[in-house]
Each structure stands twice: as C-alpha cells, then as structure tokens.
Design a protein around this motif. Structure first.
Motif, PDB file in Angstrom:
ATOM      1  N   PRO A   1       5.289  -8.661  -0.760  1.00 37.79           N
ATOM      2  CA  PRO A   1       6.573  -7.960  -0.698  1.00 37.79           C
ATOM      3  C   PRO A   1       7.650  -8.597  -1.584  1.00 37.79           C
TER       4      PRO A   1
ATOM      5  N   THR B   1       2.605   4.759  -3.589  1.00 34.89           N
ATOM      6  CA  THR B   1       3.769   4.011  -3.117  1.00 34.89           C
ATOM      7  C   THR B   1       3.509   2.512  -3.247  1.00 34.89           C
ATOM      8  N   GLN B   2       4.500   1.792  -3.708  1.00 32.09           N
ATOM      9  CA  GLN B   2       4.333   0.367  -3.988  1.00 32.09           C
ATOM     10  C   GLN B   2       5.029  -0.529  -2.962  1.00 32.09           C
ATOM     11  N   ASP B   3       5.609   0.060  -1.922  1.00 28.94           N
ATOM     12  CA  ASP B   3       6.373  -0.762  -0.987  1.00 28.94           C
ATOM     13  C   ASP B   3       5.785  -0.851   0.420  1.00 28.94           C
ATOM     14  N   THR B   4       4.608  -0.280   0.655  1.00 26.04           N
ATOM     15  CA  THR B   4       3.981  -0.390   1.969  1.00 26.04           C
ATOM     16  C   THR B   4       3.359  -1.779   2.113  1.00 26.04           C
ATOM     17  N   VAL B   5       3.706  -2.455   3.194  1.00 24.62           N
ATOM     18  CA  VAL B   5       3.231  -3.818   3.435  1.00 24.62           C
ATOM     19  C   VAL B   5       2.025  -3.773   4.371  1.00 24.62           C
TER      20      VAL B   5
ATOM     21  N   GLN C   1       0.004  -8.558  -5.230  1.00 26.41           N
ATOM     22  CA  GLN C   1       1.448  -8.479  -5.051  1.00 26.41           C
ATOM     23  C   GLN C   1       1.801  -8.657  -3.578  1.00 26.41           C
TER      24      GLN C   1
ATOM     25  N   ALA D   1       1.554  -6.038  -0.759  1.00 23.43           N
ATOM     26  CA  ALA D   1       2.238  -4.751  -0.933  1.00 23.43           C
ATOM     27  C   ALA D   1       1.975  -4.223  -2.339  1.00 23.43           C
ATOM     28  N   GLY D   2       1.777  -2.921  -2.447  1.00 23.59           N
ATOM     29  CA  GLY D   2       1.644  -2.284  -3.751  1.00 23.59           C
ATOM     30  C   GLY D   2       0.298  -2.495  -4.414  1.00 23.59           C
TER      31      GLY D   2
END
Length: 169
Positions: free
Chosen positions: A140, A102-106, A138, A78-79
């Motif tokens: 999650p 966006t840094q939260d897309t898995v 990175q 993620a990120g």
C-alpha cells in the motif's frame, strides 16, 4: 552523564538515518504489526509458480500464485506487480507488460494465505515462449524492495498486461 548523552545521541542519529533510508520504499511491514518474524513479502521469503488459466475472448491467461512457508509474518500487498520481465532459458524475451484493474485493493499475504495475479496476453499469433517472470511486488505504501521470480511455461506478446494481486490461490 556524558556516557548516557552519547548513547542517546547515537540512538537518535541511527533512528534518523534509518528513517531517511526508507523514504519512498515500502518496508514490507507486518499485517499484524510488531512481529520479529521476517516478512513474507520479501522476495527471498516466498515462492511463485505460473500456471495456465482459462482463456477469454481474444486473450490467453496465466495465473501466478505466491505462497509463503510457515515462519514468516503476513504482510499487505496492493495493485499489480511492476517492472515485469519475461525470460526463456535465461534470455530476456523483450516483452514488457502494462497493468490493468484497480490498484488500491489491499490483500494480506503470508503462510496459509496465498495470493495470485493474472498475466493477460493478447491472442494474436503464437507469441514468445517464456519460462520465468521477474517482478516487483507493491505494498500500500509503495514497492517492496527486491525482485521476485515465478517459474512456469507461458507465451507472451506485445500488449501483455498484469492484473492486481488478489487473495487466494
């Protein structure tokens, strides 16, 4: 009875210590859960290549594609990668990189499931030549231990940004 109690105590102590050692660091866990195969997210278990990508207004772009050979377990990322450093012939370029997007897309990464991220470089002059990027992936839950490396020809400059990991090559 005493022997059984000692084994239980040692097992519990080992479990507590293992849990404490992993605090704050993602463990590159399996995307499918429960496999004994090593995680594709570990730096030693994948390869990465830098290639030129289509330029945009005011920026040069490079794509870093990560692939994992068969035999490794898919994992989640993620990120944007962090701690990105560029070098040329083994010498550090002195250019550091920020992040964008966006840094939260898995995304799931593993054999047959490549991922990529973008290196965006301001098109202001010639830039500094580089032939390698070092970075920390990175997950999650935090960073994956270890440093990954990608090879390929690029030019970097002050203001270079790293995009989030995305599915596909």
């Amino acid at each position: 009875m005493m022997r059984t109690n000692r084994k239980i105590a040692l097992t519990l102590a080992a479990a507590v210590l293992a849990g404490a050692a992993g605090a704050g660091v993602a463990q590159a866990s399996s995307a499918s859960g429960g496999s004994v195969a090593p995680s594709a997210c570990r730096p030693a278990n994948h390869t990465a290549k830098i290639t030129a990508a289509a330029n945009s207004a005011g920026h040069r772009h490079y794509r870093v594609t990560l692939t994992a050979p068969s035999g490794y377990e898919p994992c989640e990322l993620a990120g944007s990668p962090t701690d990105v450093r560029f070098s040329n012939g083994g010498s550090d370029s002195g250019v550091t990189a920020g992040r964008y997007g966006t840094q939260d897309t898995v995304v799931t990464f593993g054999p047959g499931q490549p991922v990529h991220f973008d290196i965006q470089v301001p098109n202001s002059g010639s830039g500094t030549p580089a032939d390698e990027a070092a970075f920390t992936l990175q997950a999650p839950g935090g960073q994956i231990p270890g440093t990954s490396f990608a090879e390929g020809t690029l030019r970097v400059a002050s203001g270079t940004l790293i995009g989030p990991v995305q599915s596909g090559a």
